[in-house]
Motif scaffolding. Structure first.
Motif: not given
Lengths: 115, 114
Positions: A78-91
């Motif tokens: 993601k080119p520019s993250v936001h506070i709301s992107d705070t999370a766990e990401y699973f592939c």
């Protein structure tokens, strides 16, 4: 059996900075790849998926991923993250087993956005 | 308008008890799943049902018994609960069993066995 490795268990970045979450897979057959996001205390939500065709896949919330067959990778960016992107990401990689779809998940990457 | 719902959201119980978790989806899907997420956030499939028929059983102890009364519901009953059963259990659904299908997840049930 197919497997997925997420190379980073935690990724801290500052708000508005770019981010890349790394994912490598092992598969000897057709590959179907997914990125899911899990916000705190919630279920998983699909960000994007690669089935075939263009190797650059665009998803929701400004995320994209690139399928690289030679490097068996499917990194999320993601080119520019936001506070709301705070999370766990699973592939995850999907395999066919007993006539059913089985999702095999990586260990997850915790993305923390700092102001 | 919840797509995949689970009850209860939290479940705290003693070792040796029997408990059930219910799952319902209103998406019209024909395939449902149960996943277990351990304390390290690792997600693993347990069961999958298609049109009420069991199609995946991932070497889960037979203390775990899923039941699908109809295509919209997949319940999970656990007998003789053990400490190691403590986890978050997620229900999911999809339309069909194709490998490229999106799975829709419920909010999870956090089970704590004391």
């Amino acid at each position: 059996a197919q497997s997925v490795t997420q190379l980073d268990s935690q990724v801290p970045v500052f708000e508005e900075a770019p981010v890349e979450l790394r994912c490598n897979y092992s598969s000897s057959v057709s590959v179907y790849l997914f990125w899911y996001v899990q916000y705190p205390n919630q279920g998983l939500q699909l960000l994007l998926k690669y089935l075939s065709g263009s190797t650059l896949v665009k998803g929701i919330n400004g995320f994209e991923a690139e399928f690289n067959k030679s490097q068996t990778s499917f990194h999320l960016r993601k080119p520019s993250v936001h506070i709301s992107d705070t999370a766990e990401y699973f592939c995850a990689v999907s395999e066919r087993i007993q006539g059913a779809q089985k999702l095999v998940f990586g260990q997850g990457t915790r993305l923390t956005i700092n102001p | 308008d919840t797509a995949v719902s689970q009850t209860p959201k939290y479940l705290v119980t003693q070792m040796g008890n029997d408990k059930s978790i219910k799952c319902e989806q209103n998406l019209g899907h024909d395939t449902m799943y149960w996943y277990k997420q351990d304390s390290k956030k690792f997600l693993k499939i347990m069961f999958s049902y298609n049109n009420k028929e069991l199609i995946i059983n991932e070497t889960v102890p037979n203390r775990f018994s899923p039941k699908s009364p109809d295509k919209a519901h997949l319940n999970l009953h656990i007998n003789s609960l053990e400490l190691g059963d403590s986890a978050v259990y997620f229900c999911a659904s999809s339309q069909g069993v194709g490998p490229g299908n999106e799975q829709f997840f419920g909010p999870g049930t956090r089970l704590t066995v004391l």
